[in-house]
Design a protein around this motif. Sequence first.
Motif, PDB file in Angstrom:
ATOM      1  N   VAL A   1       0.853  -1.186   0.000  1.00 31.22           N
ATOM      2  CA  VAL A   1       0.000   0.000   0.000  1.00 31.22           C
ATOM      3  C   VAL A   1       0.891   1.238   0.000  1.00 31.22           C
ATOM      4  O   VAL A   1       1.676   1.447   0.927  1.00 31.22           O
ATOM      5  CB  VAL A   1      -0.926   0.026   1.233  1.00 31.22           C
ATOM      6  N   GLU A   2       0.743   2.043  -1.048  1.00 30.65           N
ATOM      7  CA  GLU A   2       1.531   3.261  -1.178  1.00 30.65           C
ATOM      8  C   GLU A   2       0.818   4.452  -0.529  1.00 30.65           C
ATOM      9  O   GLU A   2      -0.411   4.499  -0.474  1.00 30.65           O
ATOM     10  CB  GLU A   2       1.785   3.598  -2.648  1.00 30.65           C
ATOM     11  N   SER A   3       1.604   5.430  -0.110  1.00 30.83           N
ATOM     12  CA  SER A   3       1.059   6.685   0.394  1.00 30.83           C
ATOM     13  C   SER A   3       2.114   7.765   0.240  1.00 30.83           C
ATOM     14  O   SER A   3       3.288   7.474  -0.033  1.00 30.83           O
ATOM     15  CB  SER A   3       0.647   6.548   1.868  1.00 30.83           C
ATOM     16  N   GLY A   4       1.688   9.011   0.394  1.00 33.36           N
ATOM     17  CA  GLY A   4       2.635  10.115   0.390  1.00 33.36           C
ATOM     18  C   GLY A   4       2.650  10.972  -0.859  1.00 33.36           C
ATOM     19  O   GLY A   4       3.381  11.969  -0.920  1.00 33.36           O
ATOM     20  N   GLY A   5       1.870  10.596  -1.861  1.00 36.04           N
ATOM     21  CA  GLY A   5       1.841  11.397  -3.068  1.00 36.04           C
ATOM     22  C   GLY A   5       1.143  12.727  -2.839  1.00 36.04           C
ATOM     23  O   GLY A   5       0.539  12.970  -1.799  1.00 36.04           O
ATOM     24  N   GLY A   6       1.240  13.602  -3.830  1.00 40.84           N
ATOM     25  CA  GLY A   6       0.599  14.897  -3.731  1.00 40.84           C
ATOM     26  C   GLY A   6       1.098  15.845  -4.788  1.00 40.84           C
ATOM     27  O   GLY A   6       1.746  15.439  -5.765  1.00 40.84           O
ATOM     28  N   VAL A   7       0.799  17.115  -4.588  1.00 44.53           N
ATOM     29  CA  VAL A   7       1.220  18.165  -5.508  1.00 44.53           C
ATOM     30  C   VAL A   7       2.379  18.936  -4.870  1.00 44.53           C
ATOM     31  O   VAL A   7       2.303  19.330  -3.700  1.00 44.53           O
ATOM     32  CB  VAL A   7       0.061  19.121  -5.820  1.00 44.53           C
ATOM     33  N   VAL A   8       3.431  19.121  -5.633  1.00 51.34           N
ATOM     34  CA  VAL A   8       4.609  19.818  -5.120  1.00 51.34           C
ATOM     35  C   VAL A   8       5.167  20.713  -6.214  1.00 51.34           C
ATOM     36  O   VAL A   8       5.022  20.416  -7.410  1.00 51.34           O
ATOM     37  CB  VAL A   8       5.665  18.793  -4.640  1.00 51.34           C
ATOM     38  N   GLN A   9       5.789  21.787  -5.823  1.00 48.69           N
ATOM     39  CA  GLN A   9       6.381  22.710  -6.799  1.00 48.69           C
ATOM     40  C   GLN A   9       7.711  22.175  -7.301  1.00 48.69           C
ATOM     41  O   GLN A   9       8.390  21.389  -6.601  1.00 48.69           O
ATOM     42  CB  GLN A   9       6.593  24.079  -6.156  1.00 48.69           C
ATOM     43  N   PRO A  10       8.116  22.559  -8.499  1.00 52.68           N
ATOM     44  CA  PRO A  10       9.436  22.160  -8.999  1.00 52.68           C
ATOM     45  C   PRO A  10      10.530  22.536  -8.001  1.00 52.68           C
ATOM     46  O   PRO A  10      10.504  23.616  -7.410  1.00 52.68           O
ATOM     47  CB  PRO A  10       9.567  22.957 -10.298  1.00 52.68           C
TER      48      PRO A  10
END
Length: 126
Positions: free
Chosen positions: A5-14
Motif C-alpha cells: 500500500v503506497e502513500s505520500g503522493g501529492g502536488v509539489v512545486q518544482p
Amino acid sequence: QVQLVESGGGVVQPGGTLRLSCALSGSNLDYYSVGWFRQDPGKEREGISCIGDSDAETFSTDSVKGRFSISRDNAKNMIYLHMNSLKPEDTADYYCGAAKLTVQVMCAMPKWVDYWGRGTQVTVSS
C-alpha cells in the motif's frame, strides 16, 4: 502472498521534495526485493529505484540518480522513496512492487514483478 500500500503522493512545486511510503504485509517478506515504479497515462511502467531484501543492494535509474533514494525498514515492513529536486517530468503515478529478483533485473523488467500496490499520484507543478 504480499500486499503493498503506497502513500505520500501529492502536488509539489518544482525543486520540492516528497517522501513516498510503501507498507508491506504478508509472509516471507524478507526474501523479496521491492521497487518503486512510475507510469504516465499511455506509457509503459518504468522502474526507477529498487532495493534488495537486506537493503544492502540498491539500484536507481539515471533519470533519478542523485535526486531520489530508496530505503527500507524491515522492522516496520516499510519502503520509502525520498524524492528531492523534483521536476515537472517526474509527474506520474508511482507504484511499489515486490518480487524475488535482483534489484537490477527488477527495475529493468516491471513485467516480472509479482505483486503491486494501487499507486499514489505525484504532480510536480508551479
